[in-house]
Design a protein around this motif. Structure first.
Motif, PDB file in Angstrom:
ATOM      1  N   TYR A  18      -8.763  11.596 -17.185  1.00 16.39           N
ATOM      2  CA  TYR A  18      -7.806  12.089 -16.204  1.00 16.39           C
ATOM      3  C   TYR A  18      -7.512  13.563 -16.416  1.00 16.39           C
ATOM      4  N   SER A  19      -7.067  14.224 -15.336  1.00 20.48           N
ATOM      5  CA  SER A  19      -6.747  15.654 -15.392  1.00 20.48           C
ATOM      6  C   SER A  19      -5.302  15.886 -14.959  1.00 20.48           C
ATOM      7  N   ARG A  20      -4.680  16.837 -15.614  1.00 16.34           N
ATOM      8  CA  ARG A  20      -3.326  17.224 -15.227  1.00 16.34           C
ATOM      9  C   ARG A  20      -3.356  18.112 -13.994  1.00 16.34           C
ATOM     10  N   SER A  21      -4.358  18.980 -13.896  1.00 21.08           N
ATOM     11  CA  SER A  21      -4.403  19.954 -12.803  1.00 21.08           C
ATOM     12  C   SER A  21      -5.833  20.459 -12.662  1.00 21.08           C
ATOM     13  N   ALA A  22      -6.045  21.267 -11.618  1.00 18.96           N
ATOM     14  CA  ALA A  22      -7.387  21.771 -11.337  1.00 18.96           C
ATOM     15  C   ALA A  22      -7.320  23.223 -10.877  1.00 18.96           C
ATOM     16  N   ASN A  23      -8.437  23.917 -10.950  1.00 20.83           N
ATOM     17  CA  ASN A  23      -8.499  25.298 -10.466  1.00 20.83           C
ATOM     18  C   ASN A  23      -8.079  25.360  -9.003  1.00 20.83           C
ATOM     19  N   GLY A  24      -7.266  26.352  -8.672  1.00 23.09           N
ATOM     20  CA  GLY A  24      -6.797  26.505  -7.309  1.00 23.09           C
ATOM     21  C   GLY A  24      -5.648  25.592  -6.953  1.00 23.09           C
ATOM     22  N   GLY A  25      -5.223  24.751  -7.896  1.00 22.80           N
ATOM     23  CA  GLY A  25      -4.155  23.792  -7.635  1.00 22.80           C
ATOM     24  C   GLY A  25      -2.778  24.326  -7.986  1.00 22.80           C
ATOM     25  N   VAL A  26      -1.891  23.419  -8.374  1.00 26.11           N
ATOM     26  CA  VAL A  26      -0.494  23.797  -8.618  1.00 26.11           C
ATOM     27  C   VAL A  26      -0.100  23.585 -10.084  1.00 26.11           C
ATOM     28  N   GLY A  27      -1.090  23.539 -10.978  1.00 28.96           N
ATOM     29  CA  GLY A  27      -0.799  23.283 -12.382  1.00 28.96           C
ATOM     30  C   GLY A  27       0.113  24.313 -13.021  1.00 28.96           C
ATOM     31  N   TYR A  28       0.051  25.558 -12.549  1.00 31.61           N
ATOM     32  CA  TYR A  28       0.884  26.620 -13.132  1.00 31.61           C
ATOM     33  C   TYR A  28       2.312  26.597 -12.601  1.00 31.61           C
ATOM     34  N   ALA A  29       2.566  25.809 -11.563  1.00 37.19           N
ATOM     35  CA  ALA A  29       3.918  25.689 -11.002  1.00 37.19           C
ATOM     36  C   ALA A  29       4.636  24.517 -11.665  1.00 37.19           C
ATOM     37  N   LYS A  30       5.967  24.605 -11.741  1.00 32.45           N
ATOM     38  CA  LYS A  30       6.745  23.458 -12.232  1.00 32.45           C
ATOM     39  C   LYS A  30       7.102  22.599 -11.022  1.00 32.45           C
ATOM     40  N   ALA A  31       6.084  21.926 -10.517  1.00 36.49           N
ATOM     41  CA  ALA A  31       6.235  21.053  -9.359  1.00 36.49           C
ATOM     42  C   ALA A  31       6.401  19.615  -9.841  1.00 36.49           C
ATOM     43  N   GLY A  32       7.322  18.889  -9.212  1.00 37.34           N
ATOM     44  CA  GLY A  32       7.588  17.525  -9.633  1.00 37.34           C
ATOM     45  C   GLY A  32       6.338  16.661  -9.643  1.00 37.34           C
ATOM     46  N   GLY A  33       5.465  16.854  -8.662  1.00 35.04           N
ATOM     47  CA  GLY A  33       4.255  16.041  -8.562  1.00 35.04           C
ATOM     48  C   GLY A  33       3.319  16.199  -9.737  1.00 35.04           C
ATOM     49  N   ASN A  34       3.336  17.357 -10.392  1.00 35.27           N
ATOM     50  CA  ASN A  34       2.502  17.538 -11.585  1.00 35.27           C
ATOM     51  C   ASN A  34       2.845  16.507 -12.652  1.00 35.27           C
ATOM     52  N   TYR A  35       4.138  16.266 -12.796  1.00 32.31           N
ATOM     53  CA  TYR A  35       4.607  15.370 -13.852  1.00 32.31           C
ATOM     54  C   TYR A  35       4.404  13.911 -13.451  1.00 32.31           C
ATOM     55  N   ALA A  36       4.573  13.613 -12.151  1.00 36.98           N
ATOM     56  CA  ALA A  36       4.315  12.253 -11.673  1.00 36.98           C
ATOM     57  C   ALA A  36       2.875  11.855 -11.970  1.00 36.98           C
ATOM     58  N   GLY A  37       1.944  12.792 -11.799  1.00 30.33           N
ATOM     59  CA  GLY A  37       0.537  12.512 -12.041  1.00 30.33           C
ATOM     60  C   GLY A  37       0.198  12.321 -13.507  1.00 30.33           C
ATOM     61  N   GLN A  38       1.085  12.764 -14.398  1.00 30.26           N
ATOM     62  CA  GLN A  38       0.847  12.607 -15.836  1.00 30.26           C
ATOM     63  C   GLN A  38       1.247  11.231 -16.355  1.00 30.26           C
ATOM     64  N   PHE A  39       2.152  10.568 -15.644  1.00 29.63           N
ATOM     65  CA  PHE A  39       2.773   9.378 -16.218  1.00 29.63           C
ATOM     66  C   PHE A  39       1.772   8.258 -16.500  1.00 29.63           C
ATOM     67  N   TYR A  40       0.879   7.998 -15.549  1.00 32.69           N
ATOM     68  CA  TYR A  40      -0.052   6.873 -15.722  1.00 32.69           C
ATOM     69  C   TYR A  40      -1.007   7.073 -16.908  1.00 32.69           C
ATOM     70  N   PRO A  41      -1.702   8.225 -17.003  1.00 31.02           N
ATOM     71  CA  PRO A  41      -2.562   8.416 -18.177  1.00 31.02           C
ATOM     72  C   PRO A  41      -1.779   8.374 -19.493  1.00 31.02           C
ATOM     73  N   THR A  42      -0.538   8.852 -19.465  1.00 33.05           N
ATOM     74  CA  THR A  42       0.282   8.820 -20.676  1.00 33.05           C
ATOM     75  C   THR A  42       0.633   7.385 -21.048  1.00 33.05           C
ATOM     76  N   GLN A  43       0.933   6.554 -20.026  1.00 32.22           N
ATOM     77  CA  GLN A  43       1.203   5.143 -20.302  1.00 32.22           C
ATOM     78  C   GLN A  43      -0.012   4.463 -20.954  1.00 32.22           C
ATOM     79  N   LEU A  44      -1.198   4.810 -20.479  1.00 33.61           N
ATOM     80  CA  LEU A  44      -2.417   4.237 -21.064  1.00 33.61           C
ATOM     81  C   LEU A  44      -2.550   4.642 -22.530  1.00 33.61           C
ATOM     82  N   ALA A  45      -2.219   5.904 -22.828  1.00 35.06           N
ATOM     83  CA  ALA A  45      -2.290   6.377 -24.216  1.00 35.06           C
ATOM     84  C   ALA A  45      -1.260   5.671 -25.092  1.00 35.06           C
ATOM     85  N   VAL A  46      -0.060   5.471 -24.548  1.00 38.82           N
ATOM     86  CA  VAL A  46       0.999   4.787 -25.308  1.00 38.82           C
ATOM     87  C   VAL A  46       0.570   3.370 -25.667  1.00 38.82           C
TER      88      VAL A  46
END
Length: 354
Positions: free
Chosen positions: A184-212
């Motif tokens: 899984y990826s947190r962000s991509a070139n040309g995307g919004v990874g450098y912004a503190k956008a709520g959706g960035n963090y929503a997209g992290q939750f599932y891969p993090t749950q798998l790691a937990v």
């Protein structure tokens, strides 16, 4: 001379919840202070902010935040020193970064006078909510959401800027075990990874749950293309010490320009620590771990300041990091927090008195 707002409306709460709070046992961001700041954007302009009792907000089901995710935020802290004075840490950097996020998500930028004067007025009202316990602080969450209505896929015409506060203890306790992400990826070139956008963090939750579920606390994010380059640690920037050199990746479309990150780089230079801002590969980190050259890994961010990593996992193998007496993580965290709590000289001009 900073621009001054006129007539911030203040409605004080008739009651207080402060006596119900156990300041010796504060979880992170789960108890909220008595007041909040709200400022509406309507008819093409930001209105005068209001401070009011902390309360729910009412939004139409057609508000675009629910449908198109126009939401950005910042994370800050207010600190109380031994004499009871209140301090912020590099707050204008947070204002600048909030507007960088706003531009990327087609949200109107917030003027500095609204951000800074609204924030300081709120903090003066909430000064008793700033904990004085060691390591505790008042966490501050400024955010903007799309409140304008419409199912059409376009930017909203109305927004809300809100600041809420939460007295908080330490964000993490102890070291963390992390898994290097290979799918899984947190962000991509040309995307919004450098912004503190709520959706960035929503997209992290599932891969993090798998790691937990595999026994890890967090994920180390890698690049979206090859998964070969180390990028961030959970919701934090990451630093890697190989021998006596401290390395962190360059900011980009994918990596947040962390305020703690840039502070660590300046303090490390002041301490005579060799730093490198460059891409670093998973292969290099694994090789350094096997040879004994890998000395430290830690996350850096507002909430945790510095969060040491004890173990990282990659391709089914766990690599333990050594426990060093003279480690960079402790030194850098102490230097930053001593500035934040007004315990030491601030040669960088980062401290801001409220």
């Amino acid at each position: 001379m900073e621009a001054q707002l006129k007539n911030i409306k203040i409605e004080k709460s008739k009651t207080t919840k402060i006596n119900e709070v156990d300041f010796d046992n504060l979880a992170f961001g789960s108890v909220y202070s008595d007041h909040m700041l709200v400022c509406d954007y309507k008819n093409g302009a930001w209105e005068t902010p209001e401070i009011m009792p902390y309360q729910p907000i009412t939004l139409d089901p057609a508000a675009k935040i629910f449908h198109y995710g126009q939401s950005i935020f910042e994370g800050m802290k207010a600190y109380k020193d031994s004499s009871g004075a209140t301090w912020l840490f590099r707050p204008k950097n947070n204002h600048k970064r909030l507007n960088i996020s706003a531009r990327r998500l087609a949200i109107p930028e917030i003027p500095e006078e609204i951000f800074m004067e609204g924030l300081t007025t709120l903090l003066r009202l909430e000064k008793d909510w700033i904990p004085s316990n060691p390591g505790s602080s008042l966490y501050i969450r400024p955010f903007i959401l799309a409140s304008g209505n419409g199912f059409h896929a376009s930017p909203a015409d109305e927004y809300k800027f809100i600041i809420c506060c939460a007295p908080s203890g330490a964000y993490f306790s102890g070291k963390v075990k992390v898994l290097i992400e290979e799918k899984y990826s947190r962000s991509a070139n040309g995307g919004v990874g450098y912004a503190k956008a709520g959706g960035n963090y929503a997209g992290q939750f599932y891969p993090t749950q798998l790691a937990v579920k595999k026994g890890y606390n967090q994920v180390i994010w890698t690049d979206d293309n090859t998964h070969e380059y180390i990028e961030e640690a959970g919701a934090m920037n990451i630093f890697i010490r190989i021998n006596d050199t401290l390395i962190t990746g360059p900011t980009s479309d994918r990596i947040l320009d962390g305020i703690t990150r840039k502070s660590i780089l300046e303090i490390a230079e002041d301490e005579g620590i060799q730093t490198e801002v460059r891409k670093i590969t998973v292969t290099e980190v694994v090789r350094a771990a096997k040879s004994g050259a890998l000395k430290e890994m830690f996350g850096a961010g507002t909430a945790a300041v510095v969060s040491p990593i004890s173990t990282f996992g990659h391709k089914g193998v766990d690599y333990d990091l050594p426990e060093l007496q003279d480690n960079f993580a402790s030194l850098l965290k102490k230097r930053i927090t001593d500035i934040q709590y007004n315990r030491a000289e601030d040669k960088f001009g980062w401290r801001y008195k409220v």
